[in-house]
Structures are given as C-alpha cells and as structure tokens.
Motif scaffolding. Structure first.
Motif, PDB file in Angstrom:
ATOM      1  N   LEU A  78    -108.752 -39.530  13.427  1.00  0.00           N
ATOM      2  CA  LEU A  78    -109.086 -39.206  12.025  1.00  0.00           C
ATOM      3  C   LEU A  78    -108.124 -39.843  10.848  1.00  0.00           C
ATOM      4  CD1 LEU A  78    -111.092 -37.475  10.300  1.00  0.00           C
ATOM      5  CD2 LEU A  78    -109.552 -35.576  10.876  1.00  0.00           C
ATOM      6  N   PHE A  79    -107.018 -40.017  11.497  1.00  0.00           N
ATOM      7  CA  PHE A  79    -105.902 -40.621  10.568  1.00  0.00           C
ATOM      8  C   PHE A  79    -104.897 -41.194  11.437  1.00  0.00           C
ATOM      9  CE2 PHE A  79    -105.171 -35.972  11.124  1.00  0.00           C
ATOM     10  CZ  PHE A  79    -103.805 -36.028  11.731  1.00  0.00           C
ATOM     11  N   ASP A  80    -103.870 -41.847  10.928  1.00  0.00           N
ATOM     12  CA  ASP A  80    -102.786 -42.570  11.887  1.00  0.00           C
ATOM     13  C   ASP A  80    -101.917 -41.550  12.385  1.00  0.00           C
ATOM     14  OD1 ASP A  80    -100.460 -43.640  12.704  1.00  0.00           O
ATOM     15  OD2 ASP A  80    -100.662 -45.370  11.249  1.00  0.00           O
ATOM     16  N   ALA A 110    -114.730 -28.731  10.821  1.00  0.00           N
ATOM     17  CA  ALA A 110    -115.181 -29.993  10.435  1.00  0.00           C
ATOM     18  C   ALA A 110    -113.784 -30.843  10.087  1.00  0.00           C
ATOM     19  CB  ALA A 110    -115.672 -29.825   8.866  1.00  0.00           C
ATOM     20  N   PRO A 111    -113.881 -32.389  10.013  1.00  0.00           N
ATOM     21  CA  PRO A 111    -112.881 -33.101   9.800  1.00  0.00           C
ATOM     22  C   PRO A 111    -112.305 -33.130   8.365  1.00  0.00           C
ATOM     23  CG  PRO A 111    -115.035 -34.450   9.760  1.00  0.00           C
ATOM     24  CD  PRO A 111    -115.448 -32.969  10.199  1.00  0.00           C
ATOM     25  N   ARG A 112    -111.885 -32.102   7.837  1.00  0.00           N
ATOM     26  CA  ARG A 112    -111.651 -31.915   6.575  1.00  0.00           C
ATOM     27  C   ARG A 112    -110.667 -30.698   6.523  1.00  0.00           C
ATOM     28  NH1 ARG A 112    -114.826 -29.409   1.851  1.00  0.00           N
ATOM     29  NH2 ARG A 112    -112.783 -28.531   1.480  1.00  0.00           N
ATOM     30  N   ASP A 116    -119.266 -25.987   9.113  1.00  0.00           N
ATOM     31  CA  ASP A 116    -117.962 -25.240   9.491  1.00  0.00           C
ATOM     32  C   ASP A 116    -118.070 -23.822   9.031  1.00  0.00           C
ATOM     33  OD1 ASP A 116    -115.128 -25.348   9.928  1.00  0.00           O
ATOM     34  OD2 ASP A 116    -114.710 -26.778   8.278  1.00  0.00           O
ATOM     35  N   PHE A 117    -116.838 -23.343   8.735  1.00  0.00           N
ATOM     36  CA  PHE A 117    -116.705 -21.657   8.514  1.00  0.00           C
ATOM     37  C   PHE A 117    -115.795 -21.430   7.848  1.00  0.00           C
ATOM     38  CE2 PHE A 117    -113.942 -21.998  12.106  1.00  0.00           C
ATOM     39  CZ  PHE A 117    -112.997 -21.225  11.994  1.00  0.00           C
ATOM     40  N   ALA A 169    -103.546 -30.768  14.991  1.00  0.00           N
ATOM     41  CA  ALA A 169    -104.375 -30.423  15.923  1.00  0.00           C
ATOM     42  C   ALA A 169    -105.954 -30.610  15.366  1.00  0.00           C
ATOM     43  CB  ALA A 169    -104.569 -28.615  15.600  1.00  0.00           C
ATOM     44  N   LYS A 170    -105.952 -31.003  13.947  1.00  0.00           N
ATOM     45  CA  LYS A 170    -106.999 -31.578  13.305  1.00  0.00           C
ATOM     46  C   LYS A 170    -107.562 -32.894  14.266  1.00  0.00           C
ATOM     47  CE  LYS A 170    -109.158 -29.951  11.114  1.00  0.00           C
ATOM     48  NZ  LYS A 170    -110.480 -29.068  11.192  1.00  0.00           N
TER      49      LYS A 170
END
Length: 328
Positions: free
Chosen positions: A208-210, A104-106, A44-45, A200-201
């Motif tokens: 990734l989530f509901d 990243a997924p965070r 990531d960055f 957007a994530k």
C-alpha cells in the motif's frame, strides 16, 4: 470564553500535558458507553460510542482529535456535561481509532469532511431530536470544513457546530509540531501509535505504501507524505495541508459556528489563527491567552477539565436555541 489558568500551571505545555494526564475529567462517575458498529458504504466500519440516547433529547456529537477516542480526557469531560444537561451524547470514532484496525486501505485525516457528512447524516436519520456537533483539534478542522462545504444545507443536519483547539491552518500547525520541544515530545507521542497502525495497514494491504521509508519517518510531515496524503487522494503533505485546512473556507459557513483556540497552544501558532474579518457573520472566535492544546485546566490541585466543555457546550445549546430545552 473567559479563561484564567491556575497559578500553578503556567504556560501552554503544562496546561496541555497536565490536562491530558493528571487533571480530573469529571465530577461524577466515569461514563459507561454503549458501542454501535456501523458498516460504511465502502465495505469498512466505524464504531460509535453512546452515553445515552432518547428520541426527544438534544444530541451532542463529539469528533475526536488525532489518535483520540471516547477515552480521551476531553471526551470524558464532555460526557459529564451531557449527563448534567440531560443530553444524548455520541462519540463517533474515526477509522482505526476505536481499538480495532479498520478494513479499508485508508485511515482518516484532518480534512475528512465527507466522512463527517456520512456520519452526521446517519445520526440525523436515527435521531429525530435536535443535533449539535463539536470537533476537537483534527476533528474540529474536519467539522468546520464540512460546515463550509455544505453551506446552507448544513442546517438540515445540525443546528450548530464548534471546534476546539483545531489547527485551522494545517501547514502552520504541522510545522509547529515538528520543531523543538514539540518534536521531541508531541511528535514522538503521536508517531508511537500512528506508525504501528500504518504498519498493520500495510500487512492488511501489502504494498500500500513504502514500508521501509515509513519506518524511517521522524515527524508528521514525513508520515503524512508517505501515508496520510497518498492514501486519501492528496499528492503530497503540502497538497494535503493546503486542501484540507478549514481556515480559507470559514467565510462560507452558514450555521452558528464557534472556533475556540488558546493563543498559547503549542500546536497552533497564534499568528495562524483566523481574524474576525476572515470568517463571516456565522462564525464566533474565542481566542483566550491561556489554555494550551485542549487543556484549559481549572480549579485547585489537581485541577479538572470541566470548564471548557461547560463553556463550549453551553454556547452550542444557546446558539442552536436549545438552552432552555436542555435544562427543562
């Protein structure tokens, strides 16, 4: 900090909102930042904004609050203090807060002390001069959590740390912002930017989530339960708030640390603030009656927000033994 609010700004809500929206942010020209992008170990960055940097200068590092950035009024005001004192100044952005979605997924969270550790060690490797660090609200809780986790080892990275209006008891702060006027004003304000970022994530990492459940969230408790907690390794909002809070760990800090909290902060109930017997000898508590949440406006109409950065910045330099050097 001996703070007295202007007579025309009574109460924590006015002191919070006016400082953020209308008060002057500094006495000089608007700071012009230079941005650096750092690649993180997980692909990531993060973006770091610099006001000025010279190897021999003392470096002041500011970790922003929830949905903050180098554009926040407090970041601009601390830039003015740094410029006045001849300090290097850096504002690292938590992931997704610099104006561009991270990869990243965070995202980021109130107890993200591992991210703080990586950032500060990067700064330590790049800057040979002394370093002091402060965190605003969420950033302050994460910073003090870092100082507690590292204990004696923190001194090899920074000389002193400070938190400003941080919800050191995250459950108390989280429940406070979810009620009454706070829910109608501040919660809505935060969710207005947090939900689009989360969506957007989701598009970046489908499933990734509901998504539908997140669209229905109406407060930070629900949002953290669906997004913040599971993305960062917590079982639930309650687990996140309990494990990420800095308050239970303040007695483990072994470098000079300041915790400034106004007792009329709408987000942080006065009854949840740490008491002297709970923090240990390294931690200084400033708990003035007035100030609001990262407010502390001062002066004649329309006021300014320079008094708090001056007080906190001066404390950091003195606690680190750098005050004379900063002026010299």
């Amino acid at each position: 900090m001996n703070y007295t609010s202007p007579f025309w700004l009574p109460g924590g809500h006015l002191q919070t909102i006016w400082a953020a929206l209308y008060a002057r942010r500094g006495h000089g020209p608007r700071p012009q930042f230079r941005r650096e992008r750092w690649d993180t170990p997980d692909g990531d960055f993060i973006d770091v904004d610099w006001l000025q940097d010279a190897p021999g200068q003392t470096l002041l590092v500011l970790f922003h609050g929830l949905e903050g950035s180098s554009e926040s009024q407090y970041a601009q005001a601390f830039a003015g203090f740094a410029r006045q004192q001849g300090l290097a100044y850096a504002v690292p952005h938590f992931r997704g807060c610099s104006g561009e979605l991270n990869r990243a997924p965070r995202a980021y969270h109130s107890g993200d002390w591992q991210e703080i550790d990586w950032i500060l060690r990067q700064l330590r490797s790049r800057h040979p001069g002394p370093i002091v660090a402060l965190g605003i609200s969420l950033g302050g809780n994460a910073l003090l959590r870092w100082a507690a986790e590292l204990g004696d080892a923190a001194a090899s990275v920074v000389s002193a740390v400070a938190s400003v209006c941080s919800p050191l008891d995250l459950a108390a702060g989280g429940h406070a912002i979810g009620r009454g006027f706070n829910r109608q004003v501040y919660t809505r304000m935060f969710l207005r930017s947090m939900k689009p970022k989360a969506l957007a994530k989701w598009h970046q990492h489908p499933g990734l989530f509901d998504r539908e459940a997140l669209l229905r969230t109406r407060d930070l408790y629900e949002f953290d339960n669906l997004f913040t907690a599971p993305l960062h390794g917590f079982k639930s909002t309650d687990d996140y708030w309990a494990r990420a809070s800095a308050k239970p760990h303040l007695h483990r800090i072994r470098i000079p640390a300041l915790a400034l909290n106004a007792r009329n902060d709408p987000f942080v109930p006065a009854g949840s603030l740490p008491r002297p017997g709970e923090v240990g000898q390294w931690v200084t508590l400033w708990q003035p009656a007035q100030g609001g949440h990262v407010g502390f406006p001062a002066g004649r109409w329309p006021g300014h927000v320079c008094s708090m950065p001056e007080a906190v910045g001066t404390w950091l330099l003195q606690a680190a033994g750098l005050k004379e050097q900063a002026h010299g």
